[in-house]
Design a protein around this motif. Structure first.
Motif, mmCIF file in Angstrom:
data_model
loop_
_atom_site.group_PDB
_atom_site.id
_atom_site.type_symbol
_atom_site.label_atom_id
_atom_site.label_comp_id
_atom_site.label_asym_id
_atom_site.label_seq_id
_atom_site.Cartn_x
_atom_site.Cartn_y
_atom_site.Cartn_z
ATOM 1 N N GLY A 7 0.704 -1.110 -0.390
ATOM 2 C CA GLY A 7 0.246 0.351 0.380
ATOM 3 C C GLY A 7 0.966 1.538 -0.172
ATOM 4 O O GLY A 7 1.974 0.937 -0.219
ATOM 5 N N TYR A 8 0.127 2.057 -0.290
ATOM 6 C CA TYR A 8 1.197 3.064 -0.021
ATOM 7 C C TYR A 8 0.328 4.995 1.299
ATOM 8 O O TYR A 8 -0.010 4.590 1.221
ATOM 9 C CB TYR A 8 0.432 4.355 -1.201
ATOM 10 N N VAL A 9 1.797 5.629 1.682
ATOM 11 C CA VAL A 9 1.270 6.569 2.363
ATOM 12 C C VAL A 9 1.719 7.924 2.435
ATOM 13 O O VAL A 9 3.290 7.922 1.597
ATOM 14 C CB VAL A 9 1.978 6.237 4.093
ATOM 15 N N ARG A 27 5.009 1.449 11.621
ATOM 16 C CA ARG A 27 5.919 2.833 12.554
ATOM 17 C C ARG A 27 5.673 3.847 11.752
ATOM 18 O O ARG A 27 7.682 3.645 11.581
ATOM 19 C CB ARG A 27 6.945 1.792 13.797
ATOM 20 N N PHE A 28 6.127 5.439 12.276
ATOM 21 C CA PHE A 28 6.905 6.240 11.187
ATOM 22 C C PHE A 28 7.090 6.990 12.141
ATOM 23 O O PHE A 28 6.785 7.532 13.330
ATOM 24 C CB PHE A 28 5.547 7.598 10.756
ATOM 25 N N GLY A 29 8.173 7.834 12.043
ATOM 26 C CA GLY A 29 9.345 8.690 12.542
ATOM 27 C C GLY A 29 9.697 9.898 12.383
ATOM 28 O O GLY A 29 9.555 10.104 11.490
ATOM 29 N N PHE A 30 8.869 10.773 12.882
ATOM 30 C CA PHE A 30 9.329 12.376 13.025
ATOM 31 C C PHE A 30 11.063 13.273 12.985
ATOM 32 O O PHE A 30 10.651 12.914 14.769
ATOM 33 C CB PHE A 30 8.278 13.092 12.442
ATOM 34 N N ARG A 31 11.552 14.115 12.384
ATOM 35 C CA ARG A 31 12.591 14.416 13.164
ATOM 36 C C ARG A 31 12.822 15.817 12.160
ATOM 37 O O ARG A 31 12.563 16.269 11.287
ATOM 38 C CB ARG A 31 13.606 14.028 13.214
ATOM 39 N N LEU A 32 12.880 17.265 12.880
ATOM 40 C CA LEU A 32 13.118 18.803 12.758
ATOM 41 C C LEU A 32 14.010 19.372 13.380
ATOM 42 O O LEU A 32 14.004 19.549 14.632
ATOM 43 C CB LEU A 32 11.690 19.093 12.116
ATOM 44 N N ASP A 33 15.126 19.902 12.786
ATOM 45 C CA ASP A 33 15.921 20.938 13.751
ATOM 46 C C ASP A 33 14.946 22.038 14.279
ATOM 47 O O ASP A 33 14.148 22.156 14.009
ATOM 48 C CB ASP A 33 16.825 21.418 12.885
ATOM 49 N N GLY A 34 15.433 22.006 15.378
ATOM 50 C CA GLY A 34 14.335 23.191 16.927
ATOM 51 C C GLY A 34 13.465 22.409 17.609
ATOM 52 O O GLY A 34 12.581 23.331 17.646
ATOM 53 N N GLU A 58 3.848 8.186 14.889
ATOM 54 C CA GLU A 58 2.670 7.534 14.352
ATOM 55 C C GLU A 58 2.440 6.109 14.244
ATOM 56 O O GLU A 58 3.281 6.084 13.575
ATOM 57 C CB GLU A 58 2.176 8.418 13.902
ATOM 58 N N LYS A 59 1.448 5.654 14.529
ATOM 59 C CA LYS A 59 1.315 4.066 13.757
ATOM 60 C C LYS A 59 0.300 4.332 12.429
ATOM 61 O O LYS A 59 -0.630 5.738 12.138
ATOM 62 C CB LYS A 59 0.890 3.387 14.569
ATOM 63 N N VAL A 60 0.198 3.794 11.205
ATOM 64 C CA VAL A 60 -0.650 3.610 10.234
ATOM 65 C C VAL A 60 -0.747 2.552 9.932
ATOM 66 O O VAL A 60 0.202 1.619 9.805
ATOM 67 C CB VAL A 60 0.423 4.644 9.065
ATOM 68 N N GLU A 104 -3.673 8.812 4.037
ATOM 69 C CA GLU A 104 -2.581 10.503 3.884
ATOM 70 C C GLU A 104 -2.278 10.794 5.511
ATOM 71 O O GLU A 104 -3.057 9.654 6.410
ATOM 72 C CB GLU A 104 -3.488 11.354 3.597
ATOM 73 N N LEU A 105 -0.950 10.731 5.720
ATOM 74 C CA LEU A 105 -0.976 11.281 7.010
ATOM 75 C C LEU A 105 0.127 12.328 7.241
ATOM 76 O O LEU A 105 0.602 12.728 6.873
ATOM 77 C CB LEU A 105 0.380 9.953 8.028
ATOM 78 N N GLU A 106 -0.863 13.299 7.755
ATOM 79 C CA GLU A 106 -0.241 14.568 8.815
ATOM 80 C C GLU A 106 0.177 15.084 9.876
ATOM 81 O O GLU A 106 -0.705 14.589 10.898
ATOM 82 C CB GLU A 106 -1.223 15.687 8.357
#
Length: 337
Positions: free
Chosen positions: A271-273, A306-313, A319-321, A330-332
């Motif tokens: 599938g696609y995310v 299992r999604f992980g997100f990183r951004l400086d600052g 999130e789990k999808v 769609e994941l926001e």
């Protein structure tokens, strides 16, 4: 004969001298209180050979795009964290809605590429609508520009979807030693909007040409798969009716044989995310694997990812999808500081 007294002549001379030292009239946008405001009106690039059906150009109805950006919407598009000549404030905004900016640019490029544009309530060969997923410009150590629109092309009469996909335009740059000014920022954002409109027009042309390969002359259509930043969600397929007077033979019956189980097609259990982040360009991980920066579309095996997100600052987010076979989820995600 005109006569002027000495006091009157002296006053006239002082007024003339004062006018010569008056400052030039500032740009009205520089005087706007609050966020710094930009006006973006990119010119379309020179058009290609138009698509033709029976020698006639195709009519296209382009609906006003809708704004589906996560978080607060409106005319604000980003933050200013560096000095910009002729601009004030810490927020960046447009002088019109984001929907109007992108819709107008898209219509201009599609018209330049040979489509005959009609109103959404009028009969049309094809219809186009767009949903804005991301539109931002942030000024700092590096300038970051992000545009992402999910576009759908439909057949004019039936309303059937011919093609859908995400048009992405992302870029970052270092402003250089001289820094930014209103003019350089306006030009930078305008280049991004123009690039988006060009990619969208190429995708629309290619999807229509592939859907009607026998009845529509393709001209210089560009293959969607070769357009950088275009992610196809619904691929086009031939919709041409059989040519009149041509008999298509029925398929021959296959000889009887012992049936064998058909092996599953490779990659069928996927599938696609489609991932979007606020702020944009967050690093996206699935498990411990880095996939890229948002917005991005990822193909994954069906199941729970299992999604992980990183951004400086900003604080990391997770999130789990549920990834479903053949579907696009769609994941926001919004990252907090």
């Amino acid at each position: 004969m005109l006569r002027m007294t000495l006091p009157a002549l002296t006053g006239l001379l002082l007024l003339t001298a004062g006018c010569s030292r008056m400052p030039s009239i500032p740009n009205p946008l520089d005087l706007v209180a609050g966020p710094s405001v930009l006006r973006v009106e990119p010119a379309p690039t020179p058009g290609t050979i138009p698509l033709l059906r029976n020698g006639q150009t195709l009519s296209l109805a382009v609906a006003e795009f809708t704004d589906a950006r996560p978080g607060p919407r409106g005319r604000k598009i980003g933050d200013i964290k560096a000095t910009v000549t002729n601009m004030h404030g810490s927020e960046m905004a447009l002088d019109q809605d984001v929907t109007s900016t992108l819709s107008t640019a898209a219509r201009g490029q599609l018209a330049a590429d040979g489509f005959r544009l009609v109103g959404v309530g009028e009969p049309a060969d094809f219809r186009l609508n767009g949903v804005i997923k991301a539109f931002s410009l942030n000024i700092g150590g590096r300038d970051e520009r992000v545009i992402a629109v999910e576009a759908t092309v439909r057949e004019g009469k039936s309303g059937d979807v011919i093609w859908s996909g995400v048009i992405g335009e992302t870029d970052d740059r270092y402003a250089g030693v001289t820094g930014n000014s209103r003019a350089t920022i306006t030009e930078y954002l305008g280049e991004g909007v123009a690039a988006f409109a060009g990619k969208l027009s190429a995708a629309v042309r290619d999807s229509i040409a592939k859907s009607y390969p026998r009845t529509i002359a393709a001209g210089q259509s560009k293959n969607i798969s070769t357009v950088p930043g275009v992610t196809t969600l619904h691929a086009p397929a031939s919709r041409d009716e059989p040519v009149a007077g041509v008999r298509v033979p029925a398929p021959m019956a296959a000889p009887l044989a012992t049936p064998h189980p058909t092996p599953p097609a490779a990659g069928s259990a996927v599938g696609y995310v489609s991932v979007y982040s606020t702020p944009a360009r967050a690093k996206v991980y699935v498990g411990d694997v880095y996939y890229g920066v948002a917005p991005i579309k990822i193909e994954l095996p069906i199941g729970v990812a299992r999604f992980g997100f990183r951004l400086d600052g900003h604080k990391p987010a997770a999130e789990k999808v549920a990834v479903r076979r053949g579907e696009v989820t769609e994941l926001e995600v919004k990252l907090n500081k």
